[in-house]
Enzyme design. Structure first.
Site, PDB file in Angstrom:
ATOM      1  N   GLY A   1       0.840  -1.192   0.000  1.00  0.00           N
ATOM      2  CA  GLY A   1       0.000   0.000   0.000  1.00  0.00           C
ATOM      3  C   GLY A   1       0.873   1.237   0.000  1.00  0.00           C
ATOM      4  O   GLY A   1       2.089   1.153  -0.144  1.00  0.00           O
ATOM      5  N   LYS A   2       0.227   2.371   0.150  1.00  0.00           N
ATOM      6  CA  LYS A   2       0.967   3.626   0.180  1.00  0.00           C
ATOM      7  C   LYS A   2       1.843   3.702   1.417  1.00  0.00           C
ATOM      8  O   LYS A   2       2.969   4.134   1.381  1.00  0.00           O
ATOM      9  CB  LYS A   2       0.001   4.821   0.222  1.00  0.00           C
ATOM     10  N   GLU A   3       1.263   3.278   2.526  1.00  0.00           N
ATOM     11  CA  GLU A   3       1.953   3.467   3.797  1.00  0.00           C
ATOM     12  C   GLU A   3       2.616   2.224   4.331  1.00  0.00           C
ATOM     13  O   GLU A   3       3.435   2.312   5.237  1.00  0.00           O
ATOM     14  CB  GLU A   3       0.954   3.961   4.849  1.00  0.00           C
ATOM     15  N   ALA A   4       2.234   1.085   3.790  1.00  0.00           N
ATOM     16  CA  ALA A   4       2.736  -0.148   4.383  1.00  0.00           C
ATOM     17  C   ALA A   4       2.749  -1.290   3.380  1.00  0.00           C
ATOM     18  O   ALA A   4       2.025  -1.257   2.390  1.00  0.00           O
ATOM     19  CB  ALA A   4       1.846  -0.527   5.564  1.00  0.00           C
TER      20      ALA A   4
ATOM     21  N   VAL B   1       2.020  -5.433   3.448  1.00  0.00           N
ATOM     22  CA  VAL B   1       1.450  -6.461   4.302  1.00  0.00           C
ATOM     23  C   VAL B   1       2.007  -7.816   3.867  1.00  0.00           C
ATOM     24  O   VAL B   1       2.017  -8.134   2.682  1.00  0.00           O
ATOM     25  CB  VAL B   1      -0.095  -6.452   4.237  1.00  0.00           C
TER      26      VAL B   1
ATOM     27  N   LYS C   1       1.902  -6.289   9.106  1.00  0.00           N
ATOM     28  CA  LYS C   1       1.819  -5.022   8.381  1.00  0.00           C
ATOM     29  C   LYS C   1       3.031  -4.175   8.756  1.00  0.00           C
ATOM     30  O   LYS C   1       3.197  -3.790   9.912  1.00  0.00           O
ATOM     31  CB  LYS C   1       0.508  -4.303   8.729  1.00  0.00           C
TER      32      LYS C   1
ATOM     33  N   ASP D   1     -11.946   5.953   6.953  1.00  0.00           N
ATOM     34  CA  ASP D   1     -11.665   5.583   5.563  1.00  0.00           C
ATOM     35  C   ASP D   1     -12.459   4.319   5.239  1.00  0.00           C
ATOM     36  O   ASP D   1     -11.931   3.332   4.749  1.00  0.00           O
ATOM     37  CB  ASP D   1     -10.169   5.369   5.362  1.00  0.00           C
TER      38      ASP D   1
ATOM     39  N   ASN E   1     -11.368  -0.970   1.912  1.00  0.00           N
ATOM     40  CA  ASN E   1     -10.870  -1.335   3.243  1.00  0.00           C
ATOM     41  C   ASN E   1     -11.792  -2.298   3.979  1.00  0.00           C
ATOM     42  O   ASN E   1     -11.767  -2.405   5.200  1.00  0.00           O
ATOM     43  CB  ASN E   1     -10.636  -0.075   4.085  1.00  0.00           C
TER      44      ASN E   1
ATOM     45  N   ASP F   1      -7.675  -1.672   8.056  1.00  0.00           N
ATOM     46  CA  ASP F   1      -7.070  -0.355   7.814  1.00  0.00           C
ATOM     47  C   ASP F   1      -7.673   0.738   8.702  1.00  0.00           C
ATOM     48  O   ASP F   1      -8.167   1.755   8.215  1.00  0.00           O
ATOM     49  CB  ASP F   1      -7.259   0.009   6.326  1.00  0.00           C
TER      50      ASP F   1
END
Ligand code: ADP
Ligand code: MG
Length: 332
Positions: A123-126, A128, A142, A254, A259, A271
């Site tokens: 993902g953008k931030e992480a 998994v 994650k 979100d 999600n 998320d």
């Protein structure tokens, strides 16, 4: 900071422990050859990275290579050796910096996870990963990126949350607060019996929770599946939002079909890092946005729903039957 030092110290001690090679001497020749081979492979991996950038110089240090060796078989998902030959070195670059590897090391040493197997999503931030617990159950690992760019827009969700006040932090600290926030939100939702993957552990920028999916792939996102009975899924999710708001005092923030995973015939919400408590200045705005997304999903699935009604339900649904449940202590 003190914690980091602790880990440096642990890594040092660990490398001291390895130095007497008596046990190695006792090994059979074959074992020795195997382990030499593995070590060579690992050295090559490290050399390869070093050639690309001096930022991997730390890997050459003896204490870290000892740490690597110590957990080598268990982190094939990070190293891309063995049967998990997927590795794009850019993933390593993005995900596994020194402190992240040490965080994994700690989670393994303390028995929260046994192995890190393969990535299931980025993902953008992480990223998994599929991992395995000591008892052999699949877990989701994650791992949040600690590079700079993405976290800027996340600050708004942390500022204004009274649980995380007074923070003027370095970037990496901010990431860790974010991960703790996701963990606490998951725990809070799970305590109210809500359908989320149960949290199993956390250290630094690494969060462990129940894995939703098969050995091949994670469960599909709600947006990607054709639902037989959308009304019952809609009702289930409206109740999710109502219990979150009225009981758990939390707004997801979100809540989109991206999600929500379709797992075992039910919607599971993931998320939750950006979730905020009711007293957050934007909580109502986020709640309306969440409900709007769900209503849009309902409409897309030919349900006769509208926002005003849905809002009314979320705010007023009678939830006197909903009680808190106890989570296993070791997961807190
Ligand atoms: N508990 C889990 N089990 C299985 N897959 C998961 C789990 N959590 C996340 N994933 C996979 O990882 C993807 C990204 O996770 P998410 O929590 O949405 O992170 P991001 O902040 O990157 O959107 C999800 O879309 C899903 O495919
Ligand atoms: Mg997501």
């Amino acid at each position: 900071m003190a914690k980091d030092d602790e880990w440096e110290e642990l890594a040092r001690r660990q490398s001291r422990k390895r130095r007497p090679l008596k046990r190695d001497k006792k090994r059979s020749k074959e074992e020795q050859l195997d382990s030499d081979f593995e070590r060579n492979e690992q050295n090559e991996f490290v050399r390869d990275l070093e050639e690309k950038s001096s930022k991997y110089a730390w890997m050459k240090e003896k204490r870290y290579s000892t740490m690597f060796r110590d957990i080598e078989e268990k982190i094939q998902g990070a190293m891309g050796t063995g049967s998990f030959d997927w590795v794009d070195r850019r993933v390593f670059d993005q995900v596994f910096d020194r402190l992240t590897l040490m965080a994994l090391y700690k989670l393994m040493k303390t028995g929260v996870i046994d192995t890190l197997d393969f990535p299931v999503a980025r993902g953008k931030e992480a990223h998994v990963f599929h991992g395995t617990s000591l008892s052999g159950e699949p877990v989701a690992v994650k791992i949040f990126h600690t590079s700079n760019a993405v976290f800027k827009n996340l600050v708004q969700y942390i500022e204004g949350d009274p649980r995380f006040t007074g923070l003027r932090r370095k970037h990496r600290d901010l990431v860790e607060v974010w991960v703790r926030k996701e963990h606490r939100n998951l725990t809070r939702l799970a305590r109210w019996g809500l359908n989320v993957p149960l949290p199993r552990g956390i250290h630094k920028n690494v969060l462990i929770m129940d894995y939703l999916g098969t050995e091949q792939s994670p469960s599909p996102k709600l947006r990607d599946v054709l639902i037989d009975d959308p009304q019952s899924v809609y009702d289930d999710l409206i109740e999710f939002l109502a219990v979150s708001w009225q009981k758990a005092n939390l707004v997801h923030g979100d809540f989109s079909p991206y999600n929500i995973l379709w797992h075992d015939g039910r919607a599971k919400v993931i998320d939750v890092g950006q979730g905020v408590v009711e007293s957050h200045p934007k909580s109502q705005e986020f709640l309306v946005r969440d409900v709007t997304r769900l209503v849009e999903w309902g409409k897309k699935n030919n349900l006769d729903v509208d926002l005003a009604e849905a809002m009314y339900e979320v705010l007023n649904m009678d939830l006197s039957h909903v009680k808190q449940i106890e989570l296993p202590e070791e997961w807190n």
